[in-house]
Structures are given as C-alpha cells and as structure tokens.
Design an enzyme around this catalytic site. Structure first.
Site, short mmCIF file in Angstrom:
data_model
loop_
_atom_site.label_atom_id
_atom_site.label_comp_id
_atom_site.label_asym_id
_atom_site.label_seq_id
_atom_site.Cartn_x
_atom_site.Cartn_y
_atom_site.Cartn_z
N THR A 31 0.85 -1.20 0.00
CA THR A 31 0.00 0.00 0.00
C THR A 31 0.88 1.25 0.00
O THR A 31 0.62 2.20 -0.74
CB THR A 31 -0.95 0.00 1.22
OG1 THR A 31 -1.54 -1.31 1.35
CG2 THR A 31 -2.05 1.03 1.05
N GLY A 95 3.90 -5.33 10.64
CA GLY A 95 5.11 -6.14 10.59
C GLY A 95 5.00 -7.31 9.64
O GLY A 95 5.93 -8.12 9.56
N GLU A 103 9.53 0.90 11.60
CA GLU A 103 8.22 1.56 11.47
C GLU A 103 7.84 2.24 12.78
O GLU A 103 7.35 3.38 12.80
CB GLU A 103 7.15 0.54 11.06
CG GLU A 103 7.33 0.07 9.62
CD GLU A 103 6.40 -1.05 9.21
OE1 GLU A 103 6.30 -1.29 8.00
OE2 GLU A 103 5.79 -1.70 10.07
C1 5RP Z 1 5.25 -3.93 6.95
C2 5RP Z 1 3.93 -3.51 7.44
C3 5RP Z 1 2.89 -3.17 6.42
O1 5RP Z 1 2.39 -1.90 6.69
C4 5RP Z 1 1.78 -4.18 6.49
O2 5RP Z 1 2.33 -5.48 6.39
C5 5RP Z 1 0.74 -3.96 5.40
O3 5RP Z 1 1.33 -4.25 4.17
P1 5RP Z 1 0.52 -4.16 2.81
O4 5RP Z 1 0.26 -2.71 2.54
O5 5RP Z 1 1.44 -4.79 1.79
O6 5RP Z 1 -0.76 -4.95 2.96
O7 5RP Z 1 3.65 -3.42 8.62
O8 5RP Z 1 6.10 -4.33 8.00
#
Ligand code: 5RP
Length: 223
Positions: A31, A95, A103
């Site tokens: 995202t 994560g 993060e």
């Molecule tokens: C990475 C994260 C991401 O924000 C979470 O996994 C969501 O990812 P995506 O946007 O690919 O669904 O915490 O460590």
C-alpha cells in the site's frame, strides 16, 4: 474494485496529508508503494523523507525523493504507513513486511500517524492476523515457549527455508491464536521480555487517522 485498485486509491488519497516544505516519514509495504509512486508523480515539494525499510528507501530514491537518516533530522510532519489490521480505536498489527521496528521508530518521530489501508484490514478486535515480533535470534525458542504458555502458537518466520533476517539483522516470530482485548497492555507486557526488540502491536504508537479504501471511495476514520 480489486484490492490492488483500492491500494492505489488510498495511496493517492494520502497525498492530502503531505505538507509541502516538510519532511515526512514513510512506511513499508504494497500500500505504501502506491503512496510512494503517487508522491513521486505528484510534484509535491518536500525536502525528503525518513524511511522505515531498505525497500522503501530504494523506491523513494529511484523517484528522486531524498531520504534522510533518522538521526540527521528532527520531528517529521506525518508518518504514512499501512497495517495488517486496524481496529476502531486506531490500534494496529504491523510487521507483515518485517519492517516493524523501524516503522515504530519513524512513527514515534512523527507528529501524526496516517494509516492507509483497504477495508479488509479493519477489524473489531486485533489478533486474527498473526502478531509479528522482532527478536534477538538467541532468544527465539525461549520466547516461543512464553507465547505458547499464553495459549498462542509462535512460529519462526522463514524465507527460502532459512530464518528470515530483518533489515536490523534479527529474526521474526509470528504469534497466532490471540485475540487482543487490551492491545496496549499486551504491547507493554511483551515489550519487557528479554530478547524482544519490537512487538508488532501499535497501541502506544497508534494511528490518529485511517484512510480506508472502500468500494464506495475513501472513508476517513479519526481517533
Ligand atoms: C510492513 C507492514 C505493512 O504496513 C503491512 O504489512 C501492510 O502491508 P501491505 O500494505 O502490503 O498490505 O507493517 O512491516
């Protein structure tokens, strides 16, 4: 709309939270990749970003957006990141992309956390998505046993048959089978266990805003 189209929509919507002339924090994941691409194409004038992963850093630099070390700069205007789950109070599980420690650091350095997600991520109670926990490798099996004694299962995350190594040189446990009635209490408790670097529950460092992409457009939740 496909999930990919929803991610593109919300990635663009996040541009409204980027103030020109200010440094921002940038998260990690598919995202956020949509947000980075939208930022690169937008012509918004920002001095640069602090990034939460090697992957996001490479994507930002490829688009000509300067990336600063967290120690080179002060507060960031806003932190924009995705989530694996978010509840109606702005608590999140994060994560899934193994970037949870950086993060949480970049989120803490930012004045506002704007979570960008598609509607599949909104839940009543956190815990269906296994909770990532970044750990010092020598503590992994001991910590697995502690989670098992809470009634959970804990699995060492693998990549290509080997323990996944994070950007920080550490390992990840994925903890499943817990419904978090009190995310802040869980985060506080697990953060104290020796060997735990970061628990992927963001309750202390929760979102202030969630932009949720739905079939009917963007819904804004404020916490
Ligand atoms: C990475 C994260 C991401 O924000 C979470 O996994 C969501 O990812 P995506 O946007 O690919 O669904 O915490 O460590």
């Amino acid at each position: 709309m496909t999930q990919d189209e929803l991610k593109t929509l919300v990635g663009h919507a996040a541009l409204a939270y980027v103030p020109e002339g200010e440094l921002i924090g940038v998260g990690t994941g598919s995202t956020v990749n949509k947000f980075i691409d939208a930022l690169g194409a937008s012509g918004k004038k920002i001095p640069g970003a602090v990034s939460s992963s090697v992957a996001s850093t490479e994507r930002l630099l490829a688009l000509g957006i300067p990336v600063f070390d967290a120690n080179e700069v002060g507060d960031l205007a806003v932190y924009i990141d995705g989530a694996d789950e978010i509840d109606h109070a702005g608590h999140m599980i994060k994560g899934g992309g193994a970037a949870l420690t950086r993060e949480k650091i970049v989120a803490a350095q930012s004045r506002q956390f704007v979570c960008i997600a598609d509607e599949s991520k909104l839940v009543k109670a956190l815990g269906k998505f296994p909770i990532p926990v970044e750990v010092i490798p020598m503590s992994a099996q001991h910590l697995c046993r502690r989670f098992i004694s809470m009634g959970a299962t804990a699995t060492l995350r693998l990549k290509d048959g080997q323990p996944l190594v994070t950007d920080n040189g550490q390992h990840i446990l994925d903890v499943a089978g817990l419904q978090l009635a009190d995310p802040l209490a869980f985060e506080t408790q697990v953060s104290q266990w020796p060997g735990v670097i970061t628990v992927g529950v963001f309750a202390y460092q929760k979102a202030q805003v969630c932009l949720l992409a739905t079939a009917n457009g963007i819904k804004t939740l404020s916490f």
